[in-house]
Design a protein around this motif. Structure first.
Motif, PDB file in Angstrom:
ATOM      1  N   GLN B 161      -7.442   8.012  -5.232  1.00  0.00           N
ATOM      2  CA  GLN B 161      -7.019   7.025  -6.222  1.00  0.00           C
ATOM      3  C   GLN B 161      -7.202   5.602  -5.678  1.00  0.00           C
ATOM      4  OE1 GLN B 161      -6.180   7.433  -9.305  1.00  0.00           O
ATOM      5  NE2 GLN B 161      -5.555   5.313  -9.712  1.00  0.00           N
ATOM      6  N   LYS B 162      -6.780   5.428  -4.420  1.00  0.00           N
ATOM      7  CA  LYS B 162      -6.860   4.093  -3.818  1.00  0.00           C
ATOM      8  C   LYS B 162      -8.324   3.642  -3.716  1.00  0.00           C
ATOM      9  CE  LYS B 162      -5.464   1.297   0.060  1.00  0.00           C
ATOM     10  NZ  LYS B 162      -5.145   1.249   1.492  1.00  0.00           N
ATOM     11  N   THR B 163      -9.187   4.552  -3.267  1.00  0.00           N
ATOM     12  CA  THR B 163     -10.592   4.199  -3.103  1.00  0.00           C
ATOM     13  C   THR B 163     -11.230   3.867  -4.449  1.00  0.00           C
ATOM     14  OG1 THR B 163     -10.628   5.759  -1.264  1.00  0.00           O
ATOM     15  CG2 THR B 163     -12.753   4.935  -2.023  1.00  0.00           C
ATOM     16  N   ALA B 322       0.651   6.266  -3.181  1.00  0.00           N
ATOM     17  CA  ALA B 322       0.991   7.593  -3.707  1.00  0.00           C
ATOM     18  C   ALA B 322       1.454   7.468  -5.155  1.00  0.00           C
ATOM     19  CB  ALA B 322       2.069   8.240  -2.853  1.00  0.00           C
ATOM     20  N   GLU B 323       2.252   6.448  -5.399  1.00  0.00           N
ATOM     21  CA  GLU B 323       2.745   6.250  -6.770  1.00  0.00           C
ATOM     22  C   GLU B 323       1.599   6.081  -7.754  1.00  0.00           C
ATOM     23  OE1 GLU B 323       5.760   3.235  -7.364  1.00  0.00           O
ATOM     24  OE2 GLU B 323       7.025   4.268  -5.900  1.00  0.00           O
ATOM     25  N   ALA B 324       0.591   5.338  -7.326  1.00  0.00           N
ATOM     26  CA  ALA B 324      -0.551   5.104  -8.217  1.00  0.00           C
ATOM     27  C   ALA B 324      -1.237   6.418  -8.558  1.00  0.00           C
ATOM     28  CB  ALA B 324      -1.540   4.151  -7.557  1.00  0.00           C
ATOM     29  N   ALA B 325      -1.222   7.358  -7.613  1.00  0.00           N
ATOM     30  CA  ALA B 325      -1.891   8.635  -7.855  1.00  0.00           C
ATOM     31  C   ALA B 325      -1.020   9.615  -8.631  1.00  0.00           C
ATOM     32  CB  ALA B 325      -2.311   9.258  -6.528  1.00  0.00           C
ATOM     33  N   PHE B 326       0.308   9.507  -8.488  1.00  0.00           N
ATOM     34  CA  PHE B 326       1.187  10.565  -8.989  1.00  0.00           C
ATOM     35  C   PHE B 326       2.056  10.212 -10.176  1.00  0.00           C
ATOM     36  CE2 PHE B 326      -0.025  12.060  -4.920  1.00  0.00           C
ATOM     37  CZ  PHE B 326      -0.301  13.374  -5.221  1.00  0.00           C
ATOM     38  N   LYS B 327       2.276   8.953 -10.386  1.00  0.00           N
ATOM     39  CA  LYS B 327       3.146   8.575 -11.485  1.00  0.00           C
ATOM     40  C   LYS B 327       2.328   8.619 -12.756  1.00  0.00           C
ATOM     41  CE  LYS B 327       6.791   5.250 -12.291  1.00  0.00           C
ATOM     42  NZ  LYS B 327       7.420   4.007 -11.864  1.00  0.00           N
ATOM     43  N   ASN B 344       8.341   9.954  -7.213  1.00  0.00           N
ATOM     44  CA  ASN B 344       6.984   9.589  -7.644  1.00  0.00           C
ATOM     45  C   ASN B 344       5.921   9.878  -6.589  1.00  0.00           C
ATOM     46  OD1 ASN B 344       7.847   8.664 -10.136  1.00  0.00           O
ATOM     47  ND2 ASN B 344       8.316   6.634  -9.327  1.00  0.00           N
ATOM     48  N   TRP B 345       6.318  10.495  -5.482  1.00  0.00           N
ATOM     49  CA  TRP B 345       5.353  10.734  -4.390  1.00  0.00           C
ATOM     50  C   TRP B 345       5.048  12.206  -4.216  1.00  0.00           C
ATOM     51  CZ3 TRP B 345       8.891   7.860  -0.331  1.00  0.00           C
ATOM     52  CH2 TRP B 345       9.160   6.563  -0.797  1.00  0.00           C
TER      53      TRP B 345
END
Lengths: 514, 514
Positions: B161-163, B322-327, B344-345
């Motif tokens: 997600q971050k990449t 992690a939040e960006a990927a899972f929330k 959210n992680w």
């Protein structure tokens, strides 16, 4: 801690738990602590030396209990039930005490074989089709997962893998990456947020389709969405249908959806996390109409089936599809010592001996005991339904299985205010939900300890608050007329909404404006 | 089952478990049952009516025990340790008995706040950097996951997600799909099979790179692979480094790898599932060299840290990733009542009160008690190392923490035969592993009950079998010379290999040819 201390501590803990359950009705369901309370109660670092168990036990009482939301209080009516039964607790104690996990058969024959058999017991109890049984001739089978979220993810990933393989076979000039980029999945707006999360984790976009007035996803809506996507060159890959949606316990039309899935060659996963348990009663089996189209089916014994968390049951029509998605590819196929190889249908490598607690629950309750539990809970919901119907101040919106939705007649702020007051008073734990553009109180019969007197208690609390509110509002109106003041909307924001769909949250925000 | 029966059943179970552990040394570690044994012992369907708990308890004894591989036998030396301690068992009993789960803070303040604090206790005990603490100023934090497999998946998905976000920001003309199709991840051939599985589930290809002679992934190998992929237009996204590989407890060069990850802007996840527990002893902290480069770090208290399964600890340098990927995206950001929002992680929506058993373990053992446990187990491994070194028939290949690898000098079939005989006799449970192109016996000090006498027992068993084998081989050679017969290679195939890398399985297949 030596073994004698363990005997003492273990037995004291059994008594503590027994006392806790025996006295739980007396406690307020919601705690009174402020955010961050625990920081002051527990040191910043672990103790250098081991402490005595009696100190730890007394700290459970001093620090943990005051901060606990009592999920098994008979006055807990939020979310869905989280199973807690005496056989389930002892089952968990046992599996933890034996401490044996498993990977393949050789690593632990009893773990693997009991799980295989328990999943068959369970499938038979629910009246699921023969082809889901581990003992059936075909490639179907069942396995225990950690959570419904995980089961949905496993379903979506299996669907993805199967679709990619199928498309590549038909179109050998395409690459794996080409196909994956075109996949699309479907569910309804009413499905649990974990369904959308599964699509996010599996990197497959999901269309959250609208439902009918009964919160059901219907065939025509699905077909339209599929057609639209196919026109764009996309590849429909999976539908996640809900039997018992989170908000209102709605049931998607499995037969309409299933026929489309079969025609279009789309994987059909069913999320029956809560309502699946009701299938133990033959009178609810009509809800399974269309089950023959289903590729994977999940329900959580750790919700309404008296088996302590974690225990999420999942069946596949063809377990080879899951294997293709989950078995690390390069493994050389060896003649297995035992089949089915359930360890290949899951995300983790090892598995706890969760079958043990399922075995304890099914034997100590028996089929009739579990049926009695389900019927008792539904009858309590029906009883509440009658109370709501009989009171002209309220309107009933939903009553399905253990879920009852109602509201104060009139504008939403009244119901919102009621919910806030309930949460403030901490005697009941309830949730809001938006249904047919109206805010409702979502009331679920959750605890196995809930009895008729608790429904009376809840209804009395709700009625008292409503009466008081209405008196206050009349007084406030007079006040406003005199002082030109307004009711502050901010005080109405404190209702917990976390497990509901983002869509609901949006609506709740809107709903807060008086 | 009423509350009085629960008290009886619960206490009888505590005694059963205590007796089981007290007498476990007398049992053969491996069971003698044949595949499918349980079918004949348990009926095909659940009982219609509830049974008595005494019958269930006696069936545990009759049906389950004979089919159990005793993971806590002091003679269990396979896989890695699976934690089982008295405080851990009572912790599990407690969390199960209270039966309270949580989503956000409001759903259960004690659950959420204790987990937040316990993850800090743990991080401090291991000497992890300040920035991983929940109580630190920055965006770092820790949370309990279900398994290392899940933690790795969470790490890889966060990296992905971050990449994607990073690349899209730099190249706004690209689409999400374009970027995802180009991502690539790295780990070593020696990493656990769950690492490769994580990449499979996350739909990101993974390069399994070769290691040096000490089973370490080195910087130059990684850099070369990255360069090659970048030349092809691919986007390196994540490296999963192992601290303590499954086969030989190898340690990737975190510093070399970390520098490259920082330079290339690649997420670095560390899988220290087993060996992470050793960090509780300051003498092993040198293994953390390079930790400042790490984005996510995982170790399993349910392996070597005396906390019953499941309990996998994971820390993030920046939990927002992690939040960006899972929330689930559409959720409206509300001012949370409590931070961090650990819910959210993770993959599931709800979480069990696992922090409770971690609290019990850390308090009842204390830091010193856990250090003592780790040191004792390492010293037992060292003791075995000495025994191996002192015997000229054997060669020592590996000795790191609790893992010892050795073999009979000469060709592989001797060691293979030894492993088969050991498994046949069922007094020890050991695994094979290929290291430096040689088959070795992989011996792990697993059970907390293992003592010096058990190492002597094991070594005696190994020596006796070896002596007997050598006598037989000499006799067989004579026989072959007379009868022109060959030793059948098929009898050598029964060594369990399931949790090891596919690579190993391949080699084992090869290794079977005499």
């Amino acid at each position: 801690m030596n073994v004698e201390e363990f005997r003492e501590f273990g037995k004291a803990s059994v008594d503590y738990i027994a006392d806790y359950i025996e006295n739980i009705r007396k406690k307020r369901v919601l705690p009174s602590v402020e955010p961050g309370y625990l920081k002051n109660e527990i040191p910043e670092t672990a103790p250098p030396s081991g402490e005595q168990w009696r100190n730890v036990l007394s700290d459970v009482d001093r620090v943990i209990l005051p901060g606990l939301t009592h999920w098994h209080s008979p006055h807990f009516h939020a979310y869905f039930p989280t199973a807690n039964s005496f056989p389930g607790v002892v089952g968990e104690l046992f599996l933890s005490g034996l401490g044996c996990v498993s990977t393949d058969w050789q690593s632990n024959p009893a773990c693997v074989e009991l799980e295989v058999r328990m999943m068959d017991w369970l499938a038979k109890m629910l009246g699921l089709p023969e082809h889901f049984l581990n003992e059936s001739e075909g490639p179907g089978g069942g396995v225990i997962q950690n959570a419904a979220s995980e089961s949905t993810l496993v379903g979506v990933l299996s669907a993805k893998q199967k679709t990619v393989e199928m498309v590549l076979k038909e179109h050998p000039h395409l690459t794996d990456v080409d196909v994956k980029a075109k996949l699309v999945t479907y569910s309804s707006k009413e499905s649990n947020s974990s369904v959308e999360k599964a699509s996010l984790l599996a990197s497959v976009p999901m269309r959250l389709l609208p439902t009918d007035a009964e919160c059901r996803l219907r065939g025509n809506v699905l077909q339209e969405a599929i057609d639209k996507d196919k026109t764009k060159g996309l590849i429909p890959c999976c539908v996640v249908a809900s039997l018992g949606t989170t908000g209102t316990c709605g049931f998607d039309d499995l037969e309409e959806i299933g026929r489309i899935c079969r025609k279009e060659n789309i994987w059909l996963h069913v999320d029956a996390a809560y309502a699946g348990a009701a299938l133990v009663c033959p009178e609810y089996r009509y809800l399974l109409k269309g089950i023959e189209y289903v590729d994977s089916f999940n329900f959580n014994p750790h919700k309404w089936f008296l088996t302590n968390s974690d225990c999420s049951a999942m069946w596949f029509k063809n377990t080879k599809d899951a294997e293709a998605a989950f078995k690390v590819k390069a493994t050389i196929p060896e003649e297995p010592l035992f089949e089915p190889q359930i360890e290949n249908w899951q995300i983790p490598t090892t598995r706890r001996f969760r079958a043990l607690k399922l075995w304890f629950v099914m034997r100590l309750y028996g089929v009739e005991g579990i049926q009695r539990h389900i019927r008792q809970q539904v009858s309590l919901a029906k009883y509440l339904e009658q109370l709501v119907r009989a009171d002209e101040k309220f309107e009933l919106l939903v009553s399905r299985l253990g879920v009852v939705g109602f509201r104060i007649k009139g504008r939403d702020y009244l119901t919102q205010m009621l919910l806030n007051k309930i949460t403030e008073r901490k005697n009941l734990y309830l949730m809001p939900y938006y249904f047919q553009n109206k805010l409702m109180v979502r009331f679920v019969v959750c605890s196995r300890l809930t009895e008729k007197e608790d429904i009376d208690f809840a209804w009395n609390e709700i009625k008292c608050i409503t009466n008081e509110m209405q008196t206050n509002i009349i007084n406030n109106r007079k006040l406003i007329n005199v002082k030109k003041e307004k009711i502050n909307a901010n005080i109405l924001t404190k209702v917990a909404t976390s497990t509901f769909s983002p869509d609901l949250n949006e609506k709740l925000k809107v709903g807060l404006f008086l």
